[in-house]
Write a protein that holds these residues in place. Sequence first.
Motif, short mmCIF file in Angstrom:
data_model
loop_
_atom_site.label_atom_id
_atom_site.label_comp_id
_atom_site.label_asym_id
_atom_site.label_seq_id
_atom_site.Cartn_x
_atom_site.Cartn_y
_atom_site.Cartn_z
N ASP A 56 0.87 -1.16 -0.10
CA ASP A 56 0.08 -0.15 0.07
C ASP A 56 0.87 1.31 0.05
OD1 ASP A 56 -1.17 2.16 2.11
OD2 ASP A 56 -2.67 1.23 0.87
N VAL A 57 0.64 2.23 -1.02
CA VAL A 57 1.44 3.34 -1.15
C VAL A 57 0.60 4.31 -0.90
CG1 VAL A 57 3.03 4.62 -2.36
CG2 VAL A 57 3.22 2.08 -2.65
N TYR A 58 0.35 4.89 0.33
CA TYR A 58 -0.23 6.06 0.87
C TYR A 58 -1.85 5.76 0.20
CZ TYR A 58 4.26 7.91 1.99
OH TYR A 58 5.36 8.16 2.50
N GLY A 59 -2.47 4.58 0.35
CA GLY A 59 -3.68 4.35 -0.12
C GLY A 59 -3.95 3.81 -1.26
N THR A 60 -2.92 3.64 -2.15
CA THR A 60 -2.87 3.09 -3.59
C THR A 60 -2.20 1.63 -3.58
OG1 THR A 60 -3.24 5.07 -4.49
CG2 THR A 60 -2.57 3.18 -5.84
N PRO A 61 -3.09 0.49 -3.80
CA PRO A 61 -2.42 -0.88 -3.80
C PRO A 61 -1.55 -0.86 -4.84
CG PRO A 61 -4.78 -0.90 -3.41
CD PRO A 61 -4.61 0.40 -3.85
N THR A 62 -0.23 -1.09 -4.63
CA THR A 62 0.66 -1.06 -5.79
C THR A 62 1.58 -2.38 -6.00
OG1 THR A 62 0.94 1.26 -5.12
CG2 THR A 62 2.80 0.35 -6.53
N LEU A 63 1.26 -2.99 -7.26
CA LEU A 63 2.25 -4.11 -7.36
C LEU A 63 3.80 -3.85 -7.59
CD1 LEU A 63 1.99 -7.14 -7.91
CD2 LEU A 63 1.40 -6.66 -10.40
N VAL A 82 -0.74 -6.48 -18.14
CA VAL A 82 -1.96 -6.65 -17.94
C VAL A 82 -2.42 -7.70 -17.13
CG1 VAL A 82 -4.36 -6.40 -18.85
CG2 VAL A 82 -2.52 -5.12 -19.96
N LYS A 83 -1.99 -8.85 -17.63
CA LYS A 83 -2.30 -10.20 -16.87
C LYS A 83 -2.02 -10.03 -15.21
CE LYS A 83 -0.55 -14.53 -17.57
NZ LYS A 83 0.00 -15.41 -18.56
N ALA A 84 -0.81 -9.48 -15.02
CA ALA A 84 -0.03 -9.46 -13.73
C ALA A 84 -1.07 -8.68 -12.93
CB ALA A 84 1.35 -9.11 -13.73
N MET A 85 -1.17 -7.24 -13.33
CA MET A 85 -2.08 -6.38 -12.90
C MET A 85 -3.36 -6.70 -12.51
SD MET A 85 -0.54 -2.58 -14.50
CE MET A 85 -1.23 -1.62 -13.13
N GLU A 86 -4.08 -7.54 -13.32
CA GLU A 86 -5.41 -7.78 -13.10
C GLU A 86 -5.49 -9.15 -11.94
OE1 GLU A 86 -7.09 -8.63 -17.09
OE2 GLU A 86 -7.52 -6.52 -17.20
N ALA A 87 -4.33 -9.85 -12.30
CA ALA A 87 -4.29 -10.89 -11.40
C ALA A 87 -4.34 -10.47 -9.70
CB ALA A 87 -3.18 -11.90 -11.70
N TYR A 88 -3.60 -9.30 -9.63
CA TYR A 88 -3.51 -9.11 -8.20
C TYR A 88 -4.67 -7.69 -8.13
CZ TYR A 88 0.61 -11.56 -7.71
OH TYR A 88 1.37 -12.76 -7.41
N GLY A 89 -5.41 -7.32 -9.09
CA GLY A 89 -6.23 -6.39 -8.92
C GLY A 89 -6.00 -4.81 -8.65
N VAL A 90 -4.96 -4.57 -9.00
CA VAL A 90 -4.23 -3.12 -8.97
C VAL A 90 -4.11 -2.36 -10.05
CG1 VAL A 90 -2.47 -4.11 -7.22
CG2 VAL A 90 -1.83 -3.99 -9.50
N GLN A 91 -4.23 -1.02 -9.96
CA GLN A 91 -4.16 -0.23 -10.99
C GLN A 91 -2.85 0.70 -11.21
OE1 GLN A 91 -7.19 -1.91 -11.30
NE2 GLN A 91 -7.08 -0.33 -12.97
N ARG A 92 -1.67 0.09 -10.40
CA ARG A 92 -0.59 0.87 -10.38
C ARG A 92 0.62 -0.24 -10.37
NH1 ARG A 92 1.12 4.35 -5.82
NH2 ARG A 92 -0.13 5.96 -6.99
N LEU A 93 1.53 -0.44 -11.19
CA LEU A 93 2.87 -1.43 -11.11
C LEU A 93 4.09 -0.51 -11.03
CD1 LEU A 93 4.32 -4.07 -11.73
CD2 LEU A 93 3.59 -3.68 -14.02
N ILE A 94 4.93 -0.92 -10.32
CA ILE A 94 6.26 -0.38 -10.35
C ILE A 94 7.19 -1.35 -10.48
CG2 ILE A 94 8.16 1.20 -9.23
CD1 ILE A 94 5.64 2.12 -7.31
N HIS A 95 8.22 -1.35 -11.69
CA HIS A 95 9.20 -2.24 -11.74
C HIS A 95 10.36 -1.75 -12.35
CE1 HIS A 95 8.97 -2.78 -16.10
NE2 HIS A 95 7.47 -2.48 -16.12
N GLY A 96 11.45 -2.40 -12.44
CA GLY A 96 12.69 -1.94 -13.09
C GLY A 96 13.08 -2.90 -14.22
#
Length: 241
Positions: free
Chosen positions: A104-111, A180-194
Amino acid sequence: MTTLFISDLHLEESRPDITSAFLAFLDEKARGVEQLYILGDFFEAWIGDDERTPLQEQVAEALRTVSDAGTELFLMHGNRDFLIGEDYCNRIGATLLDDPTVVDVYGTPTLLMHGDSLCTADVEYQKFRANMRNPQWQQMILQRPLAERQQMARQLREISMAKNKDKEEFIMDVTPDEVVKAMEAYGVQRLIHGHTHRPAVHELEADGKPAKRIVLGDWGENVWWLEAEPGREPTLKKQPL
Ligand SMILES: O=C(CCCCNC(=O)Nc1ccc(S(=O)(=O)N2CCN(c3cc(Cl)cc(C(F)(F)F)c3)CC2)cc1)NO
């Protein structure tokens, strides 16, 4: 109230400029922040927590100071430093995060992900990755004497240098459908990666709703970090090394 995200520093003895940029980053940017997430490829190579190099010690000491001062530290494996273990994490005062992890990043679930698992078009790499991440393979390697692992890492580096004739090893980009598959699997609208070394903020749709994929930059030429604060969109920042 600030949370910072970095990845792909690829710290190694041959790049003291990156190490000093990181120490300065801890001193100037990370001082007093609530959380610092390091999302993989923090080190260019890692063959076990029992290899105690001056670089690892110096970095551990600096991070320990930051965590002792109250910043929560989180570390995720990358395709280079996936053998970092609990021992080193305890030394730096960091929590080891699975890849992926939802925070949770200040209220936004983030993958959070390193990102290499999203590069599914690179079939050869995914096969390599499956072996490297296999616990049996890891046990087999970690049981070998340190000198043997050091020799193996040298050989692997020589092979990849020979293969790439001193140009950077090509890193494929992520597969959009996989994202999209990963974000939908975890039900998030934000992804951060490197991992991809392609820093950017991408707008997309997941679950029929607007979503964002934020890619962190590597520290080969610039210092990159993502700054998140309550009630504001996270901001990608960069400054010359
Ligand atoms: O992203 C892409 C491509 C991106 C580039 C992928 N290449 C990439 O990551 N290379 C790489 C990563 C780590 C190192 S290492 O020096 O740190 N080190 C070597 C020995 N390691 C080992 C572990 C295990 Cl379990 C098993 C073995 C075994 F059995 F094979 F010997 C060895 C531990 C790790 C060396 C090279 N495309 O999309």
